[in-house]
Design an enzyme around this catalytic site. Structure first.
Site, PDB file in Angstrom:
ATOM      1  NE  ARG B  24      -4.204  -1.728   2.078  1.00  0.00           N
ATOM      2  CZ  ARG B  24      -5.249  -1.905   1.260  1.00  0.00           C
ATOM      3  NH1 ARG B  24      -5.476  -1.058   0.278  1.00  0.00           N
ATOM      4  NH2 ARG B  24      -6.066  -2.910   1.445  1.00  0.00           N
ATOM      5  NE  ARG B  28      -7.034   4.962   2.492  1.00  0.00           N
ATOM      6  CZ  ARG B  28      -7.841   4.186   3.226  1.00  0.00           C
ATOM      7  NH1 ARG B  28      -8.999   4.668   3.650  1.00  0.00           N
ATOM      8  NH2 ARG B  28      -7.503   2.965   3.551  1.00  0.00           N
ATOM      9  NE  ARG B  37     -10.792   7.402  -4.347  1.00  0.00           N
ATOM     10  CZ  ARG B  37     -11.974   7.823  -4.760  1.00  0.00           C
ATOM     11  NH1 ARG B  37     -12.056   8.705  -5.734  1.00  0.00           N
ATOM     12  NH2 ARG B  37     -13.085   7.357  -4.229  1.00  0.00           N
ATOM     13  CG  ASP B  74      -9.743  -3.414  -4.673  1.00  0.00           C
ATOM     14  OD1 ASP B  74      -9.284  -3.084  -3.573  1.00  0.00           O
ATOM     15  OD2 ASP B  74     -10.769  -4.114  -4.804  1.00  0.00           O
ATOM     16  CE1 TYR B 150     -13.149  -8.418   1.537  1.00  0.00           C
ATOM     17  CE2 TYR B 150     -11.318  -9.670   0.641  1.00  0.00           C
ATOM     18  CZ  TYR B 150     -11.800  -8.698   1.496  1.00  0.00           C
ATOM     19  OH  TYR B 150     -10.945  -8.016   2.317  1.00  0.00           O
TER      20      TYR B 150
END
Lengths: 346, 346
Positions: B24, B28, B37, B74, B150
């Site tokens: 990551r 962010r 973004r 992702d 998921y």
């Protein structure tokens, strides 16, 4: 006591079969629980109603024919008793309006005393009376780290990164938070023993977000303080979920037993943990399986643990959508399988 | 390739220092990321915009001076490519409108082909062009079990009990789901390699809800199928998070490297995993600590892994509120500490 199986295991007395109880055995899998639950407006009020809590504590003894009751409560009530109220939001979990992130925040909390959780002591007394010595009653609290994780984070979390941040950034504040929770928990558990519980279990539900060094520094010493303060008045169980990294030091706990989660299935555990009774450790999801699979896996589990010095349980709490008939089947399989074992091996 | 450190480790060539990249690393923590973004209306659209994805992939190379880029994407886009759209909801995570719980549900999905994820291949080509051979580019996918978790659950979960229910109740359906994901992932990763990625990492983010038997049956074989299908075209890394129970069998993966989470700090790992390059494994929360603590812990980590056959990284992805200066400090410490080591040990 009529059914002394659990206590006999703690006293290393011979048993005729393996005792079995299930984490979250009182709860949403039982329709009777849902009926009782509907009498309270919200979950925290429910937990704080001695008659209702006593009622759902006894339900699984009647319905599941289990070898121990565990007082119905919530690990987070100790935070509320220290001055930090919370709510349980459906499908979200616990939410604390205020979070503990500074010495200033911590100073607003007090060490919990009898009057702060008297509803629980009352529930224990009613339960003991209603159980009428059928089975032992287990009292419990969370480990201080697990309580710290929630009150710093303010809610559940996958990572508990805000709570861990304090461990890394301000260990002195962490020690202060943990000590205040520890002092509260010692009062809380000693009072539970005085009120009548026969066994104590300490749940370290969020052990698994730490690692060996963090656990040894920030969780283990506080659990150990609690165990010492209970002074062997009743048998004790430590369940540090997902603490695979600390198994090699489980011997250092002065508890009588350790709970094991379902990921611990390596024989090596018997070389590492030599002085403890084991409790566990079926995957709760096993109870979704067919009776045939449950039977096979129960046999595997009992063979793995060797039947002696062992308390059958799950490796985590029951999930709410499990079928009560499958839960009963699991319990009966433990009983029947182990009766056969002890008959042919004694 | 200007910076060949990562590839040199895979090729067992001598290096002047330990290579370092961070899971990551694009994200962010960088204000530049937030600017990029903001050009997309939602997260899934963002991931599917080749120019934007390429932009944020290169950002950490420029800003953090890292030894590898990892394509910004992702893990769940493969599910979307198979015909199962999803959204990422702020503070909640992924939500699938339809869940895969039966053969009927599964039949609606197809094996993903180039045209289903062409935006990613385009992003890889733009990124490779923009990187201009400065550092290698890592491509990735999730392990089939993690994708199954998921799409059965329909969202994130603490227990993934609905997905595990299928493993226990209907293993044939589980095998079918896993095979369809595996076939899709093989196409997906082979196409990533053709588009230009230099290394592949497989993320098994929810390995930890299984146990040894479940992992060996439902996760390991599908990862292994993928590794074989990639046919050593590029070096590979398997990161099975929280799979402590499977470490003893990590040798069985035919990947070049294994990623380790931060709970794995027992020296015993070196006896168990003898044929793999290690990648990891600082606790992401370490980056909340003081520079002094980071320096000490980086040294401990490098000494633990022994500098050779080793790629420095975290044991999980960066958390969004980490300070970019601390992240840079961590990276620089790995570099400086290991340069000193190799200078005095070569």
């Amino acid at each position: 006591m009529k059914n002394t199986l659990l206590l006999d295991v703690f006293n290393h007395k011979p048993v005729s079969r393996v005792p079995v109880w299930l984490m979250r055995q009182a709860g949403r899998i039982l329709t009777q629980y849902k009926q009782t639950r509907s009498k309270a407006t919200n979950f925290v009020e429910f937990v704080k109603s001695p008659n209702l809590a006593a009622e759902v504590t006894v339900q699984p003894v009647d319905i599941l024919n289990i070898d121990a009751a565990i007082i119905f409560s919530d690990i987070l009530v100790i935070a509320e008793a220290m001055g930090l109220p919370y709510q349980i939001i459906e499908e979200k979990g616990p939410i604390f309006q205020n979070k503990i992130r500074s010495e200033h925040d911590l100073n607003k909390l007090h060490i919990a005393q009898t009057e702060d959780y008297s509803y629980l002591l009352e529930a224990i007394k009613i339960t003991k009376n209603n159980l009428n010595n059928r089975v032992p009653l287990i009292g419990f609290a969370a480990a201080p780290w697990t309580i710290m994780a929630y009150i710093v984070e303010g809610s559940g979390s996958k990572t508990f990164s805000q709570a861990k941040k304090i461990l890394y950034q301000n260990s002195n504040l962490a020690y202060q938070i943990l000590q205040k929770i520890t002092d509260s928990t010692i009062n809380y558990l000693n009072d539970q023993i005085t009120a009548g519980v026969d066994v104590i279990q300490i749940f370290d539900s969020w052990a698994g977000v730490l690692n060996y060094d963090l656990y040894k520094n920030f969780s283990y010493p506080y659990i150990q303080q609690i165990l010492k303060a209970l002074n062997n008045k009743v048998p004790t169980i430590v369940f540090a979920k997902d603490a695979h990294f600390f198994v090699k030091d489980f011997n250092m706990f002065t508890s009588n037993a350790v709970g094991l989660d379902w990921t611990l299935t390596d024989k090596n555990i018997f070389n590492q943990v030599t002085n403890k009774i084991f409790q566990g450790n079926a995957d709760p999801c096993l109870l979704y399986a067919s009776e045939k699979t449950i039977k096979l896996e129960v046999n595997k589990m009992l063979q793995f643990f060797g039947y002696k010095n062992y308390i059958a349980n799950l490796g985590h709490g029951l999930y709410p959508d499990l079928d009560v008939e499958k839960v009963k089947f699991f319990i009966n399989e433990v009983k029947e399988n182990s009766i056969t074992y002890f008959k042919s091996n004694n």
